[in-house]
Design a protein around this motif. Structure first.
Motif, PDB file in Angstrom:
ATOM      1  N   ALA A  88       0.831  -1.205   0.000  1.00 18.42           N
ATOM      2  CA  ALA A  88       0.000   0.000   0.000  1.00 18.42           C
ATOM      3  C   ALA A  88       0.866   1.256   0.000  1.00 18.42           C
ATOM      4  CB  ALA A  88      -0.932  -0.010   1.209  1.00 18.42           C
ATOM      5  N   LEU A  89       1.939   1.230   0.787  1.00 17.85           N
ATOM      6  CA  LEU A  89       2.852   2.371   0.837  1.00 17.85           C
ATOM      7  C   LEU A  89       3.542   2.577  -0.511  1.00 17.85           C
ATOM      8  CD1 LEU A  89       4.121   4.584   2.575  1.00 17.85           C
ATOM      9  CD2 LEU A  89       5.864   2.917   3.279  1.00 17.85           C
ATOM     10  N   SER A  90       3.890   1.472  -1.171  1.00 21.93           N
ATOM     11  CA  SER A  90       4.518   1.558  -2.486  1.00 21.93           C
ATOM     12  C   SER A  90       3.584   2.188  -3.502  1.00 21.93           C
ATOM     13  CB  SER A  90       4.937   0.154  -2.946  1.00 21.93           C
ATOM     14  OG  SER A  90       5.504   0.187  -4.229  1.00 21.93           O
ATOM     15  N   THR A  91       2.312   1.801  -3.462  1.00 22.25           N
ATOM     16  CA  THR A  91       1.315   2.391  -4.364  1.00 22.25           C
ATOM     17  C   THR A  91       1.180   3.890  -4.115  1.00 22.25           C
ATOM     18  OG1 THR A  91       0.106   0.295  -4.412  1.00 22.25           O
ATOM     19  CG2 THR A  91      -1.077   2.257  -5.137  1.00 22.25           C
ATOM     20  N   LEU A  92       1.178   4.272  -2.841  1.00 23.93           N
ATOM     21  CA  LEU A  92       1.053   5.688  -2.474  1.00 23.93           C
ATOM     22  C   LEU A  92       2.252   6.498  -2.955  1.00 23.93           C
ATOM     23  CD1 LEU A  92      -0.545   7.875  -0.961  1.00 23.93           C
ATOM     24  CD2 LEU A  92       0.725   7.226   1.110  1.00 23.93           C
ATOM     25  N   THR A  93       3.456   5.995  -2.710  1.00 24.71           N
ATOM     26  CA  THR A  93       4.652   6.726  -3.139  1.00 24.71           C
ATOM     27  C   THR A  93       4.757   6.791  -4.657  1.00 24.71           C
ATOM     28  OG1 THR A  93       5.976   4.696  -2.972  1.00 24.71           O
ATOM     29  CG2 THR A  93       5.940   6.155  -1.046  1.00 24.71           C
ATOM     30  N   ALA A  94       4.269   5.734  -5.332  1.00 28.22           N
ATOM     31  CA  ALA A  94       4.284   5.751  -6.801  1.00 28.22           C
ATOM     32  C   ALA A  94       3.378   6.857  -7.342  1.00 28.22           C
ATOM     33  CB  ALA A  94       3.860   4.394  -7.343  1.00 28.22           C
ATOM     34  N   ARG A  95       2.226   7.042  -6.689  1.00 29.54           N
ATOM     35  CA  ARG A  95       1.306   8.089  -7.142  1.00 29.54           C
ATOM     36  C   ARG A  95       1.810   9.490  -6.800  1.00 29.54           C
ATOM     37  NH1 ARG A  95      -4.472   5.373  -5.248  1.00 29.54           N
ATOM     38  NH2 ARG A  95      -4.526   3.716  -6.846  1.00 29.54           N
ATOM     39  N   LEU A  96       2.413   9.624  -5.610  1.00 30.92           N
ATOM     40  CA  LEU A  96       2.831  10.952  -5.160  1.00 30.92           C
ATOM     41  C   LEU A  96       4.176  11.377  -5.735  1.00 30.92           C
ATOM     42  CD1 LEU A  96       1.799  10.824  -1.379  1.00 30.92           C
ATOM     43  CD2 LEU A  96       0.590  11.922  -3.282  1.00 30.92           C
ATOM     44  N   PHE A  97       5.119  10.428  -5.804  1.00 30.85           N
ATOM     45  CA  PHE A  97       6.485  10.789  -6.172  1.00 30.85           C
ATOM     46  C   PHE A  97       6.991  10.105  -7.443  1.00 30.85           C
ATOM     47  CE2 PHE A  97       6.139  10.711  -1.461  1.00 30.85           C
ATOM     48  CZ  PHE A  97       6.166  12.094  -1.249  1.00 30.85           C
ATOM     49  N   GLY A  98       6.190   9.216  -7.998  1.00 30.45           N
ATOM     50  CA  GLY A  98       6.583   8.574  -9.245  1.00 30.45           C
ATOM     51  C   GLY A  98       7.455   7.350  -9.085  1.00 30.45           C
ATOM     52  N   PHE A  99       7.659   6.873  -7.869  1.00 30.49           N
ATOM     53  CA  PHE A  99       8.441   5.646  -7.679  1.00 30.49           C
ATOM     54  C   PHE A  99       7.838   4.869  -6.507  1.00 30.49           C
ATOM     55  CE2 PHE A  99      10.337   8.711  -4.790  1.00 30.49           C
ATOM     56  CZ  PHE A  99      10.558   7.977  -3.626  1.00 30.49           C
ATOM     57  N   GLY A 100       7.987   3.561  -6.560  1.00 31.40           N
ATOM     58  CA  GLY A 100       7.478   2.713  -5.491  1.00 31.40           C
ATOM     59  C   GLY A 100       8.612   2.117  -4.692  1.00 31.40           C
ATOM     60  N   ILE A 101       8.318   1.678  -3.490  1.00 26.48           N
ATOM     61  CA  ILE A 101       9.323   1.025  -2.656  1.00 26.48           C
ATOM     62  C   ILE A 101       9.134  -0.486  -2.764  1.00 26.48           C
ATOM     63  CG2 ILE A 101       9.486   2.956  -1.050  1.00 26.48           C
ATOM     64  CD1 ILE A 101       7.716   1.415   0.868  1.00 26.48           C
ATOM     65  N   PRO A 102      10.202  -1.264  -2.646  1.00 22.25           N
ATOM     66  CA  PRO A 102      10.060  -2.721  -2.764  1.00 22.25           C
ATOM     67  C   PRO A 102       9.233  -3.279  -1.617  1.00 22.25           C
ATOM     68  CG  PRO A 102      12.279  -2.129  -2.059  1.00 22.25           C
ATOM     69  CD  PRO A 102      11.598  -0.856  -2.434  1.00 22.25           C
ATOM     70  N   ALA A 103       8.225  -4.073  -1.942  1.00 23.34           N
ATOM     71  CA  ALA A 103       7.330  -4.614  -0.927  1.00 23.34           C
ATOM     72  C   ALA A 103       7.569  -6.092  -0.663  1.00 23.34           C
ATOM     73  CB  ALA A 103       5.875  -4.398  -1.352  1.00 23.34           C
ATOM     74  N   LEU A 104       8.438  -6.712  -1.433  1.00 22.11           N
ATOM     75  CA  LEU A 104       8.672  -8.150  -1.326  1.00 22.11           C
ATOM     76  C   LEU A 104      10.128  -8.396  -0.962  1.00 22.11           C
ATOM     77  CD1 LEU A 104       7.233 -10.945  -1.927  1.00 22.11           C
ATOM     78  CD2 LEU A 104       8.395 -10.864  -4.133  1.00 22.11           C
ATOM     79  N   GLY A 105      10.375  -9.397  -0.155  1.00 24.96           N
ATOM     80  CA  GLY A 105      11.739  -9.824   0.096  1.00 24.96           C
ATOM     81  C   GLY A 105      12.408  -9.114   1.246  1.00 24.96           C
ATOM     82  N   PHE A 106      13.436  -8.331   0.937  1.00 22.16           N
ATOM     83  CA  PHE A 106      14.338  -7.812   1.963  1.00 22.16           C
ATOM     84  C   PHE A 106      13.654  -6.853   2.927  1.00 22.16           C
ATOM     85  CE2 PHE A 106      17.613  -4.929   3.574  1.00 22.16           C
ATOM     86  CZ  PHE A 106      18.533  -5.829   4.073  1.00 22.16           C
ATOM     87  N   LEU A 107      12.924  -5.866   2.420  1.00 20.98           N
ATOM     88  CA  LEU A 107      12.409  -4.800   3.279  1.00 20.98           C
ATOM     89  C   LEU A 107      11.395  -5.284   4.311  1.00 20.98           C
ATOM     90  CD1 LEU A 107      12.648  -1.849   3.944  1.00 20.98           C
ATOM     91  CD2 LEU A 107      10.908  -1.344   2.210  1.00 20.98           C
ATOM     92  N   PRO A 108      10.336  -6.037   3.931  1.00 20.69           N
ATOM     93  CA  PRO A 108       9.421  -6.511   4.975  1.00 20.69           C
ATOM     94  C   PRO A 108      10.097  -7.413   5.991  1.00 20.69           C
ATOM     95  CG  PRO A 108       8.935  -7.580   2.881  1.00 20.69           C
ATOM     96  CD  PRO A 108       9.904  -6.479   2.586  1.00 20.69           C
ATOM     97  N   THR A 109      11.040  -8.231   5.521  1.00 22.32           N
ATOM     98  CA  THR A 109      11.766  -9.103   6.438  1.00 22.32           C
ATOM     99  C   THR A 109      12.636  -8.297   7.387  1.00 22.32           C
ATOM    100  OG1 THR A 109      11.840 -10.759   4.676  1.00 22.32           O
ATOM    101  CG2 THR A 109      13.247 -11.130   6.576  1.00 22.32           C
ATOM    102  N   LEU A 110      13.300  -7.287   6.864  1.00 20.02           N
ATOM    103  CA  LEU A 110      14.168  -6.443   7.690  1.00 20.02           C
ATOM    104  C   LEU A 110      13.374  -5.756   8.799  1.00 20.02           C
ATOM    105  CD1 LEU A 110      16.889  -5.065   8.238  1.00 20.02           C
ATOM    106  CD2 LEU A 110      16.242  -3.321   6.560  1.00 20.02           C
ATOM    107  N   ILE A 111      12.230  -5.202   8.448  1.00 21.33           N
ATOM    108  CA  ILE A 111      11.416  -4.502   9.455  1.00 21.33           C
ATOM    109  C   ILE A 111      10.958  -5.471  10.536  1.00 21.33           C
ATOM    110  CG2 ILE A 111       9.301  -3.197   9.830  1.00 21.33           C
ATOM    111  CD1 ILE A 111       9.576  -2.131   6.978  1.00 21.33           C
ATOM    112  N   ALA A 112      10.478  -6.635  10.127  1.00 26.87           N
ATOM    113  CA  ALA A 112       9.988  -7.616  11.100  1.00 26.87           C
ATOM    114  C   ALA A 112      11.111  -8.084  12.023  1.00 26.87           C
ATOM    115  CB  ALA A 112       9.373  -8.802  10.368  1.00 26.87           C
ATOM    116  N   LEU A 113      12.277  -8.392  11.470  1.00 26.87           N
ATOM    117  CA  LEU A 113      13.380  -8.879  12.298  1.00 26.87           C
ATOM    118  C   LEU A 113      13.925  -7.787  13.213  1.00 26.87           C
ATOM    119  CD1 LEU A 113      15.373 -11.152   9.808  1.00 26.87           C
ATOM    120  CD2 LEU A 113      13.722 -11.821  11.558  1.00 26.87           C
TER     121      LEU A 113
END
Length: 578
Positions: A88-113
């Motif tokens: 959801a955050l990636s979709t928001l940043t894509a609309r506002l700033f023209g780029f999305g953040i990676p939602a799969l793999g490293f980033l969600p795992t990093l935050i959880a750990l």
């Protein structure tokens, strides 16, 4: 013959061990990067919080309560929860700033750990800072030290041994929890475990466990040197501990310096057929000179969202899954109309390109042991509804939550006595052992014939068709090299070839799973399946080879080359004739 069988088993185990060892840099490096980054972030957040909370009881209770609450969430659930949030955050940043953040793999795992690492660090830091003798603090104040100086020059050094004990606990927790990151697309030592469980490669499972435990022990030993050095005021121990951590991290990261960045990322869900097809696509791309990486073990919803948001470049999904779960349709048009509408909707709504159907269908079916079905006089789902209240159904972790199950319940009024969920491979063992009476099987699974299971007829056609389709991410829709590699696969894989390939990975090629799960070792049988892919200018033959442990279950070792991508599960060897 027993000697030959024992020799074959021993050799197969050595081959499986070699394959696991060869994959170690691929899995260990991202695991180290992930754990080191999570632990560093945990320290950066927790230590300042502990310093603020130590003298503020209300803040101390608040931060410790939040950290404790996070610890109560199961690790895999926490990892999965961050994916839709980041999406959801990636979709928001894509609309506002023209780029999305990676939602799969490293980033969600990093935050959880990182969140998991915080509790032991926070708790030990607060206990250590509050455990300083008041007389020492009073003496520091008496010589004119400011509160900041007391914290940095008195309290922190004295509390370091207690803080380090929390850091050691956090490090071990983080290394262990990181193995759960495979289902959200992060490569780690957990790949050994999840893949091994699916393909019954117990050496892979054991190797992954030992590698994770070894990494945790080494890390704990180095941090222990820092802890004892700090408590004994032994600077040499502290230096050795920090140096060991630094050298170990650098050694683990060394493969990053020699590996080329992958050009394409191929996704796969969490069952053997998906691993095989991902290997097939990866092998084709490598033949075109492309670099390939894998994201294995993805759930159905995560796999499609990852593709639509360009986190993976291509994967195989099934028309029925897309029709019901993604598009949300409940009607049942003919196969050709359904595929045409899927192609149109995917492009118009998601920007996803459907290259075409591979040529086989893998539909959900309900299956029973033949003798059990005959005893109950069950041949169809309508018959099953009559006896279902007396039976136990086993599913593949997601079937009972899918629209297909709701359709079956509504169409036939199915209501079982007990519902149990299993890993797809263990589901068949549950049926064999009697722990389940009915399972949600797959029509392209070779174990249906090998175990002589009865597939129950669906006279009301409650389940749609499930043709295997190659899907391509929006950013790759005009990629000529990817299309050149994958388009020849369209219409080229028969259901017979797919069943045989699946059986090579999942089963004993007809020998059954009872009696320890192995075929007679002295009666090895040659087994090779060729998938002939005919293109305009050449015929490409792919030979699906047994894993080392499958050979030990009774398959003759008739393949000498090793698999470059999937290791011990399945190999694809290419021969090209111009």
């Amino acid at each position: 013959m027993p000697d030959a069988g024992a020799e074959l088993l021993s050799s197969a185990r050595l081959d499986a061990l070699f394959d696991a060892w060869r994959l170690l840099p691929t899995y260990l490096t991202p695991h180290i990067v992930l754990c080191a980054t999570a632990l560093a972030l945990g320290l950066l957040v927790s230590l300042p919080l502990a310093a603020l909370a130590a003298d503020r009881p209300w803040l101390r209770r608040l931060v410790l309560a939040i950290a404790s609450l996070i610890q109560t969430i199961p690790g895999l659930a926490l990892l999965a929860l961050f994916y839709p949030l980041l999406l959801a955050l990636s979709t928001l940043t894509a609309r506002l700033f023209g780029f999305g953040i990676p939602a799969l793999g490293f980033l969600p795992t990093l935050i959880a750990l990182t969140l998991y690492a915080m509790l032991p660090i926070l708790r030990n830091s607060v206990v250590g800072l509050n455990g300083i003798n008041p007389a020492v603090v009073e003496a520091a104040e008496g010589v004119g030290m400011t509160p900041q100086q007391i914290l940095t020059r008195v309290k922190a050094p004295l509390a370091t041994p207690v803080i380090m004990a929390g850091v050691r606990t956090a490090a071990v927790w983080t290394i262990g929890a990181a193995t759960l990151s495979t289902p959200v697309g992060q490569t780690s030592l957990g790949n050994y475990i999840f893949t091994g469980l699916q393909t019954e490669n117990w050496i892979s499972v054991l190797f992954g466990c030992i590698a994770a435990a070894g990494l945790a022990l080494i890390t704990d030993f180095c941090l222990g040197l820092v802890e004892t050095g700090a408590s004994e005021r032994n600077r040499k121990r502290v230096v050795f501990g920090i140096a060991g951590l630094a050298l170990g991290t650098l050694a683990g990261l060394a493969p990053l310096l020699s590996n080329e960045a992958a050009t394409y990322v191929i996704g796969a869900k969490s069952f053997s057929e998906q691993f095989i097809l991902a290997d097939l696509m990866g092998d084709r791309l490598k033949a075109e000179g492309a670099g390939v990486a894998r994201k294995d073990g993805l759930g159905s919803a995560i796999a499609f969202r990852a593709l639509a948001h360009n986190d993976i470049d291509a994967y195989v999904d099934y028309s029925g899954t897309l029709w019901r779960n993604v598009i949300g349709r409940t009607d049942m048009p003919p196969r050709e109309e359904m595929q045409a509408e899927i192609v149109r909707w995917m492009k118009a709504e998601q920007g996803v390109t459907v290259l075409g159907a591979l040529g086989f269908e893998n539909a959900y079916v309900l299956a029973m042991k033949r003798e059990r079905a005959q005893a109950l006089n069950v041949t169809s789902l309508a018959d099953l509804a009559r006896v279902a209240p007396q039976l136990t159904i086993g599913d593949d972790l997601e079937f009972l939550g899918r629209p297909e199950w709701r359709s079956l319940k509504d169409a036939y009024g199915l209501s079982f006595r007990t519902r149990r969920s299993f890993n797809p491979t263990m589901m068949y063992h549950a049926l064999e052992s009697g722990e389940a009476d009915v399972i949600s099987a797959f029509s392209s699974d070779g174990r249906i014939a090998a175990l002589d299971l009865l597939v129950l007829a669906d006279p009301k056609h409650a389940i749609p068709s499930y043709d295997a389709l190659i899907l391509v991410a929006p950013k790759r829709s005009a990629d000529a090299r990817l299309k050149r590699a994958l388009v020849p696969l369209v219409g080229s894989v028969s259901v017979e070839a797919m069943r045989a390939a699946n059986l090579m990975v999942d089963g004993d090629t007809g020998q059954g799973f009872s009696g320890g799960g192995g075929a007679s070792l002295g009666k090895g049988r040659a087994f090779a399946v060729a998938i002939n892919l005919r293109t305009r200018s050449r015929v490409v033959s792919f030979e699906v080879r047994p894993s080392p442990m499958s050979r030990a279950r009774g398959l003759e070792r008739n393949c000498t080359s090793r698999n470059d991508q999937f290791g011990s599960a399945v190999g694809l060897r290419r021969n090209v004739w111009r």
